[in-house]
Design an enzyme around this catalytic site. Sequence first.
Site, PDB file in Angstrom:
ATOM      1  N   ASP A   1       3.393  -4.383   8.236  1.00 22.27           N
ATOM      2  CA  ASP A   1       2.156  -3.626   8.089  1.00 22.27           C
ATOM      3  C   ASP A   1       1.002  -4.614   8.239  1.00 22.27           C
ATOM      4  O   ASP A   1       0.712  -5.384   7.316  1.00 22.27           O
ATOM      5  CB  ASP A   1       2.159  -2.944   6.712  1.00 22.27           C
ATOM      6  CG  ASP A   1       0.826  -2.282   6.400  1.00 22.27           C
ATOM      7  OD1 ASP A   1      -0.075  -2.318   7.262  1.00 22.27           O
ATOM      8  OD2 ASP A   1       0.688  -1.746   5.287  1.00 22.27           O
TER       9      ASP A   1
ATOM     10  N   HIS B   1       0.871  -1.180   0.000  1.00 18.87           N
ATOM     11  CA  HIS B   1       0.000   0.000   0.000  1.00 18.87           C
ATOM     12  C   HIS B   1       0.911   1.233   0.000  1.00 18.87           C
ATOM     13  O   HIS B   1       2.019   1.185   0.530  1.00 18.87           O
ATOM     14  CB  HIS B   1      -0.820  -0.063   1.298  1.00 18.87           C
ATOM     15  CG  HIS B   1      -1.884   0.983   1.431  1.00 18.87           C
ATOM     16  ND1 HIS B   1      -1.619   2.277   1.811  1.00 18.87           N
ATOM     17  CD2 HIS B   1      -3.228   0.920   1.265  1.00 18.87           C
ATOM     18  CE1 HIS B   1      -2.751   2.956   1.871  1.00 18.87           C
ATOM     19  NE2 HIS B   1      -3.748   2.161   1.542  1.00 18.87           N
TER      20      HIS B   1
ATOM     21  N   CYS C   1      -4.775   2.524  -3.604  1.00 19.26           N
ATOM     22  CA  CYS C   1      -3.515   2.989  -2.992  1.00 19.26           C
ATOM     23  C   CYS C   1      -2.383   1.997  -3.215  1.00 19.26           C
ATOM     24  O   CYS C   1      -1.559   1.777  -2.326  1.00 19.26           O
ATOM     25  CB  CYS C   1      -3.684   3.275  -1.503  1.00 19.26           C
ATOM     26  SG  CYS C   1      -4.900   4.528  -1.155  1.00 19.26           S
TER      27      CYS C   1
ATOM     28  N   LYS D   1     -10.163  -0.576  10.598  1.00 20.08           N
ATOM     29  CA  LYS D   1     -10.298  -1.815   9.821  1.00 20.08           C
ATOM     30  C   LYS D   1     -10.569  -3.011  10.740  1.00 20.08           C
ATOM     31  O   LYS D   1     -10.818  -4.115  10.287  1.00 20.08           O
ATOM     32  CB  LYS D   1      -9.026  -2.069   9.004  1.00 20.08           C
ATOM     33  CG  LYS D   1      -8.793  -0.999   7.927  1.00 20.08           C
ATOM     34  CD  LYS D   1      -7.634  -1.363   7.077  1.00 20.08           C
ATOM     35  CE  LYS D   1      -7.059  -0.188   6.323  1.00 20.08           C
ATOM     36  NZ  LYS D   1      -7.763   0.104   5.068  1.00 20.08           N
TER      37      LYS D   1
ATOM     38  N   GLN E   1      -4.152  -5.071   7.203  1.00 22.78           N
ATOM     39  CA  GLN E   1      -5.159  -6.015   6.671  1.00 22.78           C
ATOM     40  C   GLN E   1      -5.037  -7.388   7.339  1.00 22.78           C
ATOM     41  O   GLN E   1      -5.596  -8.364   6.838  1.00 22.78           O
ATOM     42  CB  GLN E   1      -4.986  -6.175   5.149  1.00 22.78           C
ATOM     43  CG  GLN E   1      -5.217  -4.914   4.353  1.00 22.78           C
ATOM     44  CD  GLN E   1      -6.679  -4.466   4.335  1.00 22.78           C
ATOM     45  OE1 GLN E   1      -7.580  -5.201   4.752  1.00 22.78           O
ATOM     46  NE2 GLN E   1      -6.904  -3.260   3.879  1.00 22.78           N
TER      47      GLN E   1
HETATM   48  N1  PMP Z   1      -1.569  -0.744   4.749  1.00 23.60           N
HETATM   49  C1  PMP Z   1      -2.502  -1.494   4.176  1.00 23.60           C
HETATM   50  C2  PMP Z   1      -2.152  -2.885   3.720  1.00 23.60           C
HETATM   51  C3  PMP Z   1      -3.778  -0.993   4.004  1.00 23.60           C
HETATM   52  O1  PMP Z   1      -4.729  -1.744   3.423  1.00 23.60           O
HETATM   53  C4  PMP Z   1      -4.079   0.322   4.455  1.00 23.60           C
HETATM   54  C5  PMP Z   1      -5.457   0.920   4.284  1.00 23.60           C
HETATM   55  N2  PMP Z   1      -6.063   0.668   3.060  1.00 23.60           N
HETATM   56  C6  PMP Z   1      -3.058   1.050   5.074  1.00 23.60           C
HETATM   57  C7  PMP Z   1      -1.822   0.479   5.214  1.00 23.60           C
HETATM   58  C8  PMP Z   1      -3.278   2.427   5.566  1.00 23.60           C
HETATM   59  O2  PMP Z   1      -4.264   2.451   6.542  1.00 23.60           O
HETATM   60  P1  PMP Z   1      -4.803   3.843   7.085  1.00 23.60           P
HETATM   61  O3  PMP Z   1      -5.356   4.584   5.885  1.00 23.60           O
HETATM   62  O4  PMP Z   1      -5.851   3.475   8.064  1.00 23.60           O
HETATM   63  O5  PMP Z   1      -3.635   4.546   7.687  1.00 23.60           O
END
Ligand code: PMP
Length: 419
Positions: free
Chosen positions: A213, A136, A377, A239, A216
């Site tokens: 990270d 991401h 993203c 999430k 997910q």
């Molecule tokens: N890493 C991953 C794998 C994600 O899916 C996301 C959110 N789509 C993020 C980081 C960032 O999360 P946040 O927008 O809540 O900071």
Amino acid sequence: MTLTVDRPVAADVPAYDVARVRRDFPILATRMNDRPLVYLDTAASAQKPAIVIDTLKRFYEQDYANIHRGVYDLSQRATAADDAARRKVQRFLGAADWREIVFTRNATEAINLVAASFLRPRLQAGDEVLVTEMEHHANIVPWQLAADAVGAKVVAAPVSDTGELSLDAFVDRITPRTRMIAVAWVSNVLGTVNPVHELVRIAHARDIPILIDAAQAVQHIPVDVQDLDADFLVFSGHKLYGPSGVGVLYGKATHLEAMPPYQGGGDMIDRVSFAGTTWNEIPFKFEAGTPDIAGIVALGAAIDYVEALGLEAIAAHESEVLAYATRAINQLPGVRIIGTAREKCSVLTFAMEGVHPQDIGALLDLDGIAVRTGHHCAMPLHERFGLAASARASIGLYTTHEDIDAFVASLRRVGEMLQ
Ligand code: PMP
């Protein structure tokens, strides 16, 4: 009826009752365009159970005050609730010490904190940060900011056509200049579950710190940070069925203690004077300013909620629904699934021949079906698969076969109309 979070989970809990679970989520009763809402965008942000919404409301109605500031009872109650939530997160992640849990705004801020405070001071021109092609943007751009400041670079390990990492190719990308590794546990586009335990061993065998990270992952996979042994792990509350505005950075205490503050302000200091300022203990050194106190407390309620259902039971339900959805979507003409890893969870990303993902999203919306369209993203990953954009249906603990049936029927109509 909402789930009673204090109820112990008995060994003989009945089979996962998704109809009952759904009643815990008020928004799922909403109608869109005169049809039941079919929410298939849980990977972007999960809906909230009543216990989380009620906790926010109750906290503001009965316990709210700023924390760590007042000697008066209300402030102490709010501080105690904040402390209790931190210990809940500690337990949820299996961390040895509550001081290793830093509250941030989200996973993004947690990664930026590590990139700025941990990596940036140890990075020199020519150094490298290793990520993967499936990251991401939140796990790419903060490292690029740190790297660009000193003339270092971010390198990406390749992803196969099925959406998997090759460990050999990953190891090949490690050089004597690799100063940091950062990898998603679960890809938000491919659903691939990466072998993070193995990746941590690979990193540590070469004395390279590693960040996982888990944005997910924590909602699907039980985490034990001591067993995993990663240096840092991040996730977002929203999430995990908690409120938006609160995230978590887990960091080994030895690292956090050695790191300079990320932001300055109230609460993160020990003493302030114009001659010089000293820092508070961890984790408060990294928590400048008034945090999302109610959000933190409600994140604690979200953790109670998923723990009462049981992460294993949630994961089993979700993977059954994912398999059902995968079979159904594979029957549709011209649909290509992006991400077919052996270890996969919760997301179904696809492209439909001759149809723009934006049109899929808009037409499904007319049927009350919420799916995500765009690059999610993850532009480098889309480039890797030769796509500008895709559509993604994601599955949560409340997703049913009926949701999938409605989605697939609507998608079939889109294909018949536009292909
Ligand atoms: N890493 C991953 C794998 C994600 O899916 C996301 C959110 N789509 C993020 C980081 C960032 O999360 P946040 O927008 O809540 O900071």
